[in-house]
Design an enzyme around this catalytic site. Structure first.
Site, PDB file in Angstrom:
ATOM      1  N   CYS A  33       0.828  -1.210   0.000  1.00  0.00           N
ATOM      2  CA  CYS A  33       0.000   0.000   0.000  1.00  0.00           C
ATOM      3  C   CYS A  33       0.863   1.261   0.000  1.00  0.00           C
ATOM      4  O   CYS A  33       1.472   1.604   1.014  1.00  0.00           O
ATOM      5  CB  CYS A  33      -0.923  -0.007   1.219  1.00  0.00           C
ATOM      6  N   CYS A  45      -0.468   4.014   2.411  1.00  0.00           N
ATOM      7  CA  CYS A  45      -0.204   3.775   3.835  1.00  0.00           C
ATOM      8  C   CYS A  45       1.282   3.963   4.170  1.00  0.00           C
ATOM      9  O   CYS A  45       1.620   4.506   5.213  1.00  0.00           O
ATOM     10  CB  CYS A  45      -0.587   2.351   4.232  1.00  0.00           C
ATOM     11  N   ASP A  46       2.167   3.483   3.321  1.00  0.00           N
ATOM     12  CA  ASP A  46       3.586   3.382   3.689  1.00  0.00           C
ATOM     13  C   ASP A  46       4.520   4.290   2.891  1.00  0.00           C
ATOM     14  O   ASP A  46       5.715   4.362   3.196  1.00  0.00           O
ATOM     15  CB  ASP A  46       4.061   1.924   3.503  1.00  0.00           C
TER      16      ASP A  46
END
Ligand code: NAP
Length: 297
Positions: A130, A133-134
């Site tokens: 992701c 997200c990261d």
């Protein structure tokens, strides 16, 4: 006792919840991961009518706010089994069990893994599924994205604004994503396309530091990168229900446009069912179809 239990709080599940609660039904949503499902991890949504551009996270938040304002109940709990009692259904979860008249399964799909030995070892140490997200962990660094669909190409474009350099590794020489995205990605200076190539191995002492890719001609190249974003499509996760619900050979719930499964009063909506087009718009459409059918039983 609920009228309708919806398993999954992605676009299909939340749409179903909005329709069912507006029809006066008592609705419970069971979700075991994040609200919004897969789309919450999408950097941008630019093909949903009414929004020329919105982040996947914001889109998910809006959907949930709409359902929540209508009084829909939500439990963060994993549905582990559906029991068909005839007139009622029981949904057994990790922490309890719930009774209802109808169930809508809207479990979506999960990230497919590459399946190479080193992959699991570097999850959280360089391997991610992701970019939204990261991605921020890799600011100013060099990363690679693998895949050639909308998710991979959109993520590469997003990461190019954060990272020093982005390799986009794809196993063919043409992309599966929308033509506009394929055009955009080619025009970005700090994205290097690594085509006709597959990821063979990962290297690094504690954390990922290099990716070994193999070209179709058999030659191997070492790409120095601190992050690898694996965006190679998705797989369904419906095995918990396979004792009563019919699945196809890939694990998708067998259900047509009416969202009806082989069990009366159990419906399947969105990416988890057999269908040819898995998009936000078709997930939302399924959510409404399944909810209205469940309201009529
Ligand atoms: P996808 O469209 O299925 O693409 C998966 C990509 O990964 C393909 O390019 C495929 O290569 C490659 N791939 C598959 N297995 C691989 C492996 N083992 N090793 C290397 N490469 C592999 O998946 P997605 O991009 O996650 O999209 C899924 C669905 O969501 C699509 O329908 C997509 O349109 C939709 N989506 C929509 C949005 C949006 O903007 N609304 C955003 C994201 C996704 P090949 O091309 O060679 O098969």
């Amino acid at each position: 006792m609920y009228d309708i239990i919806i398993i999954g709080a992605g676009c299909a599940g939340l749409t179903a919840a909005i329709y069912a609660s507006r029809a006066g039904k008592k609705v419970l949503i069971l979700e075991n991961e994040g609200i919004g499902g897969q789309i919450a991890t999408s950097p941008k949504v630019e093909n949903y009518p009414g929004f020329s551009s919105i982040s996947g996270m914001e889109f998910s938040d809006k959907l949930y706010e709409q359902a929540d304002a209508l009084g829909v109940s939500l439990e963060l709990d994993k549905a582990e089994k559906i029991i068909d009692n005839g007139y009622t259904k029981t949904v057994k979860t990790e922490y309890g069990e719930y009774e209802c008249r109808a169930v809508i399964i809207a479990t979506g799909v999960k990230h497919r893994h590459l399946g190479i030995d080193a992959e699991e070892r570097y999850i959280g140490k360089g391997v991610s599924y992701c970019a939204v997200c990261d991605g921020a962990f890799y600011k100013g660094k060099t990363v690679a994205v693998v895949g050639g669909g909308n998710s991979a190409v959109q993520s590469a474009i997003m990461l190019s604004g954060l990272c020093e350099k982005v390799y986009l590794i794809h196993r063919r020489d043409s992309f599966r994503c929308e033509a506009k995205l394929a055009e955009d990605v080619k025009a970005i200076n700090n994205i290097e396309l690594v085509l006709n190539s597959t990821v063979k191995n990962l290297e690094g002492e504690d954390k990922l530091s290099a990716i070994i890719v193999e070209n179709n001609d058999g030659s191997q190249t070492k790409l120095n990168a601190q992050g690898l974003f694996v965006l190679v499509g998705q797989v369904p996760e419906n095995s918990n229900f396979a004792d009563i619900i019919a699945l196809d050979e890939s694990g998708y719930i067998i259900a047509g446009e009416d969202c009806k499964t082989n069990v009366q009063s159990v419906f399947a909506a969105g990416d988890c069912r057999t269908k040819s087009i898995r998009q936000l718009t078709t997930a939302a459409a399924d959510g409404s179809v399944a909810a209205l059918a469940a309201c009529n039983i």
